[in-house]
Design an enzyme around this catalytic site. Structure first.
Site, PDB file in Angstrom:
ATOM      1  N   CYS A  44       0.824  -1.233   0.325  1.00 27.81           N
ATOM      2  CA  CYS A  44      -0.254  -0.383   0.136  1.00 27.81           C
ATOM      3  C   CYS A  44       0.731   1.000   0.181  1.00 27.81           C
ATOM      4  CB  CYS A  44      -1.549  -0.218   1.293  1.00 27.81           C
ATOM      5  SG  CYS A  44      -1.816   1.150   0.906  1.00 27.81           S
ATOM      6  N   CYS A  49      -1.593   2.056  -2.621  1.00 26.04           N
ATOM      7  CA  CYS A  49      -2.571   2.762  -2.547  1.00 26.04           C
ATOM      8  C   CYS A  49      -2.032   4.441  -2.181  1.00 26.04           C
ATOM      9  CB  CYS A  49      -3.174   3.157  -1.072  1.00 26.04           C
ATOM     10  SG  CYS A  49      -3.014   1.075  -0.343  1.00 26.04           S
ATOM     11  N   LYS A  52      -0.185   5.676  -5.929  1.00 28.33           N
ATOM     12  CA  LYS A  52      -0.754   5.762  -7.006  1.00 28.33           C
ATOM     13  C   LYS A  52      -2.118   7.074  -7.007  1.00 28.33           C
ATOM     14  CE  LYS A  52      -4.689   4.365  -6.100  1.00 28.33           C
ATOM     15  NZ  LYS A  52      -5.046   3.376  -5.441  1.00 28.33           N
ATOM     16  N   GLY A 175      -7.207  -5.755 -18.701  1.00 31.24           N
ATOM     17  CA  GLY A 175      -8.029  -6.421 -17.185  1.00 31.24           C
ATOM     18  C   GLY A 175      -8.713  -5.109 -17.128  1.00 31.24           C
ATOM     19  N   GLY A 176     -10.136  -5.214 -15.943  1.00 25.81           N
ATOM     20  CA  GLY A 176     -10.841  -3.926 -15.514  1.00 25.81           C
ATOM     21  C   GLY A 176     -11.211  -3.909 -14.585  1.00 25.81           C
ATOM     22  N   GLY A 177     -10.327  -4.577 -13.853  1.00 26.28           N
ATOM     23  CA  GLY A 177     -10.367  -4.249 -12.543  1.00 26.28           C
ATOM     24  C   GLY A 177     -10.056  -3.199 -11.902  1.00 26.28           C
ATOM     25  N   TYR A 178      -9.398  -2.691 -10.296  1.00 28.68           N
ATOM     26  CA  TYR A 178      -9.774  -1.877  -9.790  1.00 28.68           C
ATOM     27  C   TYR A 178      -8.356  -0.949 -10.453  1.00 28.68           C
ATOM     28  CZ  TYR A 178     -12.104  -2.639  -5.036  1.00 28.68           C
ATOM     29  OH  TYR A 178     -12.630  -2.885  -4.227  1.00 28.68           O
ATOM     30  N   GLU A 182      -7.882   3.154 -12.887  1.00 36.05           N
ATOM     31  CA  GLU A 182      -7.307   3.674 -12.084  1.00 36.05           C
ATOM     32  C   GLU A 182      -5.710   4.300 -12.936  1.00 36.05           C
ATOM     33  OE1 GLU A 182      -8.054   2.512  -7.563  1.00 36.05           O
ATOM     34  OE2 GLU A 182      -6.262   2.180  -8.079  1.00 36.05           O
ATOM     35  N   ARG A 199     -11.600  -8.809 -20.671  1.00 42.23           N
ATOM     36  CA  ARG A 199     -11.745  -9.604 -21.530  1.00 42.23           C
ATOM     37  C   ARG A 199     -13.633  -9.774 -21.313  1.00 42.23           C
ATOM     38  NH1 ARG A 199      -9.840 -14.405 -17.044  1.00 42.23           N
ATOM     39  NH2 ARG A 199     -11.006 -13.997 -15.160  1.00 42.23           N
ATOM     40  N   GLY A 263      -4.553  -9.144 -11.598  1.00 39.91           N
ATOM     41  CA  GLY A 263      -5.133  -9.539 -10.512  1.00 39.91           C
ATOM     42  C   GLY A 263      -3.950 -10.221  -9.615  1.00 39.91           C
ATOM     43  N   HIS A 436     -25.874  22.964   1.764  1.00 38.08           N
ATOM     44  CA  HIS A 436     -26.040  22.999   0.526  1.00 38.08           C
ATOM     45  C   HIS A 436     -25.548  24.404  -0.443  1.00 38.08           C
ATOM     46  CE1 HIS A 436     -28.198  24.055  -3.483  1.00 38.08           C
ATOM     47  NE2 HIS A 436     -28.484  25.556  -2.495  1.00 38.08           N
ATOM     48  N   GLU A 441     -25.145  16.499  -0.726  1.00 41.14           N
ATOM     49  CA  GLU A 441     -26.748  16.741  -0.340  1.00 41.14           C
ATOM     50  C   GLU A 441     -27.778  15.678  -1.159  1.00 41.14           C
ATOM     51  OE1 GLU A 441     -28.786  20.673  -1.267  1.00 41.14           O
ATOM     52  OE2 GLU A 441     -27.399  21.180  -2.107  1.00 41.14           O
TER      53      GLU A 441
HETATM   54  P1  NDP Z   1      -8.782  -7.623  -9.831  1.00 38.78           P
HETATM   55  O1  NDP Z   1      -9.276  -8.744  -9.009  1.00 38.78           O
HETATM   56  O2  NDP Z   1      -9.414  -6.170  -9.660  1.00 38.78           O
HETATM   57  O3  NDP Z   1      -9.527  -7.433 -11.438  1.00 38.78           O
HETATM   58  C1  NDP Z   1      -9.034  -8.582 -12.739  1.00 38.78           C
HETATM   59  C2  NDP Z   1      -9.247  -8.394 -13.534  1.00 38.78           C
HETATM   60  O4  NDP Z   1      -8.295  -8.968 -14.666  1.00 38.78           O
HETATM   61  C3  NDP Z   1     -10.240  -8.319 -14.150  1.00 38.78           C
HETATM   62  O5  NDP Z   1     -10.978  -7.319 -14.800  1.00 38.78           O
HETATM   63  C4  NDP Z   1     -10.426  -9.815 -14.594  1.00 38.78           C
HETATM   64  O6  NDP Z   1     -11.288  -9.722 -15.303  1.00 38.78           O
HETATM   65  C5  NDP Z   1      -9.176  -8.928 -14.769  1.00 38.78           C
HETATM   66  N1  NDP Z   1      -8.399 -10.751 -15.586  1.00 38.78           N
HETATM   67  C6  NDP Z   1      -7.914 -11.726 -14.578  1.00 38.78           C
HETATM   68  N2  NDP Z   1      -7.494 -12.435 -15.356  1.00 38.78           N
HETATM   69  C7  NDP Z   1      -7.232 -12.344 -16.756  1.00 38.78           C
HETATM   70  C8  NDP Z   1      -6.546 -13.135 -17.926  1.00 38.78           C
HETATM   71  N3  NDP Z   1      -6.062 -14.310 -18.073  1.00 38.78           N
HETATM   72  N4  NDP Z   1      -6.381 -12.075 -18.606  1.00 38.78           N
HETATM   73  C9  NDP Z   1      -7.794 -10.966 -19.112  1.00 38.78           C
HETATM   74  N5  NDP Z   1      -8.151  -9.899 -17.496  1.00 38.78           N
HETATM   75  C10 NDP Z   1      -7.582 -10.987 -16.908  1.00 38.78           C
HETATM   76  O7  NDP Z   1      -6.991  -7.244  -9.996  1.00 38.78           O
HETATM   77  P2  NDP Z   1      -6.086  -6.167  -9.642  1.00 38.78           P
HETATM   78  O8  NDP Z   1      -5.517  -6.105 -10.354  1.00 38.78           O
HETATM   79  O9  NDP Z   1      -6.926  -4.835 -10.259  1.00 38.78           O
HETATM   80  O10 NDP Z   1      -6.354  -5.179  -8.936  1.00 38.78           O
HETATM   81  C11 NDP Z   1      -6.175  -6.538  -6.890  1.00 38.78           C
HETATM   82  C12 NDP Z   1      -6.790  -5.921  -6.072  1.00 38.78           C
HETATM   83  O11 NDP Z   1      -6.184  -4.528  -5.016  1.00 38.78           O
HETATM   84  C13 NDP Z   1      -8.170  -5.780  -6.059  1.00 38.78           C
HETATM   85  O12 NDP Z   1      -8.848  -6.971  -5.881  1.00 38.78           O
HETATM   86  C14 NDP Z   1      -8.427  -4.683  -5.058  1.00 38.78           C
HETATM   87  O13 NDP Z   1      -8.939  -5.316  -4.077  1.00 38.78           O
HETATM   88  C15 NDP Z   1      -6.954  -4.598  -4.732  1.00 38.78           C
HETATM   89  N6  NDP Z   1      -7.164  -3.208  -4.566  1.00 38.78           N
HETATM   90  C16 NDP Z   1      -8.173  -2.467  -4.373  1.00 38.78           C
HETATM   91  C17 NDP Z   1      -7.519  -0.471  -4.854  1.00 38.78           C
HETATM   92  C18 NDP Z   1      -8.499   0.461  -4.289  1.00 38.78           C
HETATM   93  O14 NDP Z   1      -9.186   0.194  -2.955  1.00 38.78           O
HETATM   94  N7  NDP Z   1      -8.896   1.523  -4.673  1.00 38.78           N
HETATM   95  C19 NDP Z   1      -7.076  -0.167  -5.266  1.00 38.78           C
HETATM   96  C20 NDP Z   1      -5.884  -1.455  -5.742  1.00 38.78           C
HETATM   97  C21 NDP Z   1      -6.563  -2.479  -5.842  1.00 38.78           C
HETATM   98  P3  NDP Z   1     -12.957 -10.672 -15.274  1.00 38.78           P
HETATM   99  O15 NDP Z   1     -13.328  -9.659 -14.415  1.00 38.78           O
HETATM  100  O16 NDP Z   1     -13.529 -10.807 -16.961  1.00 38.78           O
HETATM  101  O17 NDP Z   1     -12.329 -11.970 -14.089  1.00 38.78           O
END
Ligand code: NDP
Length: 459
Positions: A44, A49, A52, A175-178, A182, A199, A263, A436, A441
């Site tokens: 972090c 965190c 970032k 990837g489409g995660g956090y 960001e 994906r 991930g 306000h 609000e």
């Molecule tokens: P996440 O688990 O959030 O997202 C992983 C992404 O990668 C998903 O979109 C997933 O797709 C995709 N994915 C996984 N495997 C593959 C693959 N082989 N090929 C293509 N796409 C793939 O992981 P992050 O790395 O973004 O973050 C890790 C953790 O860190 C989070 O779970 C979170 O807890 C923590 N974090 C928190 C933050 C915050 O609180 N602001 C900021 C950053 C991280 P699909 O949806 O299809 O599975």
């Protein structure tokens, strides 16, 4: 009774490990050592965190400067120096590293620098030297994972993205995660051409659908290209340094850098856990009970290495609960209900409680949604919308979830999180006087629920 060098040896000086060690030592009088093979502060503070968010602040000035024009400002010739941002960020991380060292020292915790390996249930080896402990706490966190495809050695993760020597003109983020959304926001705002390859059909799996679609629309409006239902099959580096990405979505992409945010996995390889009988889950996480105890009585684990809720404040709560349970003789489970969290995308997300889909599975609910242009953008003309959503139990009137995409969402949702944790009802929200003019609000002035989709279908 056996005597050990320490009451507690913690492996991993990240947020969770440091807090558990400090509390065990300073509040409960335990003799504690902490083992770290990298920088004290952990993911972090050193690679997640904190750096970032500093980059997010840096990137957001691009829009702030544009918005300033609508307020009468002229800002000619604004230029960004990536090197200066990275250097200043590093200075701040060094300061924080110093703070963490001091916190450990002041609490009387011994820092053992090196790689820790558990050799028996009460012994840890640190770079060839062994120390014994009544209790071992595993707090080694996680590490980015990348799929094993040809050319993956040309890809970077968020670790390297934070320290790139130069900002790439074009970057593809997989990837489409956090982490992916960001970093897409950071690079896009600073001027890179950003392509995000996912994906699935939408970003941010697991988040409320309105949050997912609102953020995707806003990201696309800002110029980020989201390529959906697409997987990269190989990466090839050309002589001029350009990366060529072959995918299964009939598109060849060219880019200057490719970052994987697909991930993270627990850091449990080769630290001896399985050899001493600690049960690991299929993905490598340490399996623990509600007291953070592993299958071996003297070995506990907290934080991302347990792959429960992978957030720093949760690891810290687990560390405090561990110290109270084991050294404070006060069994303390962690309450995982209604944990607020944020995504520092642009615009950011704040969320707490159930998504609409989760709530509907559980009980009948009313949904309140508000979409509007933030006041700041009226004069600047920026086309960015805020979305706020409340999910309310029809039976009890309790607010089960609150979600927001828009300016200041993380700051606003922290307060809403207290209300939801305290069991506030929609009537309590309605009885609260708004401040306000603010965006916040809106959370206390949403009067009409959306029409119930189940009624619409039967009409
Ligand atoms: P996440 O688990 O959030 O997202 C992983 C992404 O990668 C998903 O979109 C997933 O797709 C995709 N994915 C996984 N495997 C593959 C693959 N082989 N090929 C293509 N796409 C793939 O992981 P992050 O790395 O973004 O973050 C890790 C953790 O860190 C989070 O779970 C979170 O807890 C923590 N974090 C928190 C933050 C915050 O609180 N602001 C900021 C950053 C991280 P699909 O949806 O299809 O599975």
């Amino acid at each position: 009774m056996a005597t050990y060098d320490y009451d507690l040896v913690t492996i991993g000086a990240g947020s969770g490990g440091v807090r558990a060690s400090r509390i065990a030592a300073s509040r409960y009088g335990a003799k504690v050592a902490i083992v770290e093979n990298s920088r004290v502060g952990g993911t972090c503070v050193m690679r997640g965190c904190v750096p970032k968010k500093l980059l997010v602040y840096g990137a957001h000035f691009a829009e702030d400067f544009e918005d300033a024009a609508g307020y009468g400002w002229t800002l000619d010739g604004a230029r960004h120096d990536w090197g200066a941002l990275v250097e200043n960020k590093e200075t701040e991380l060094k300061r924080l590293e110093g703070v963490y060292h001091r916190l450990l020292r002041d609490a009387g915790v011994t820092l053992l620098e090196g790689r820790g390996r558990i050799v028996d249930p009460h012994t840890v080896e640190v770079d060839g030297k062994t120390v014994t402990a009544g209790t071992i706490l595993v707090a080694v966190g996680g590490w980015p994972t990348m799929p094993d495809i040809p050319g993956i050695e040309h890809a970077i993760t968020s670790n390297e993205a934070l320290d790139l020597p130069a900002r790439p003109e074009r970057i593809t983020i997989v990837g489409g995660g956090y982490i992916a959304v960001e970093f897409a926001g950071i690079f896009n705002a600073l001027g890179s051409t950003v392509t995000e390859v996912i994906r699935a059909g939408q970003i941010l799996r697991g988040f409320d659908e309105d949050v997912r679609s609102t953020l995707a629309i806003e990201m696309e409006k800002k110029g980020i290209r989201i390529v959906r239902e697409c997987q990269i099959r190989s990466i090839e580096k050309r002589d001029d340094g350009t990366l060529s990405l072959l995918s299964d979505c009939s598109e060849e992409m060219e880019t200057d850098a490719v970052m994987y945010a697909t991930g993270r996995a627990p850091n449990t390889a080769s630290i001896g856990l399985e050899d001493v009988g600690v049960t690991l889950a299929p993905g490598g996480a340490v399996v623990v009970d509600q007291w953070n105890r592993s299958s071996v009585d003297s070995i506990y684990a907290i934080g991302d290495v347990t792959d429960r809720v992978n957030l720093t404040p949760v690891a810290i709560k687990e560390g405090m609960a561990f110290a109270a349970t084991v050294f404070g003789k006060t069994p303390t489970p962690v309450d995982y209900g209604a944990i607020p969290s944020a995504v520092f995308s642009q615009p950011p997300i704040g969320t707490v409680g159930l998504t609409e889909a989760e709530a509907r599975k559980q009980e009948p609910v009313d949904i309140y949604v508000s979409r509007f242009r933030p006041m700041k953008y009226t004069l600047s003309g920026r086309d960015e919308k805020t979305m706020m959503k409340l999910i309310v139990s029809r039976e009890t009137d309790r607010v089960l979830g609150a979600h927001m995409v828009g300016v200041d969402a993380p700051e606003i949702i922290q307060g809403i999180g207290i209300a939801i944790k305290a069991g506030a009802t929609k009537a309590d929200f309605d009885a609260t006087v708004g401040i306000h003019p603010t965006a916040a609000e809106e959370f206390v002035t949403m009067r009409d629920p959306l029409p119930d989709p189940s009624f619409e279908h039967t009409e």
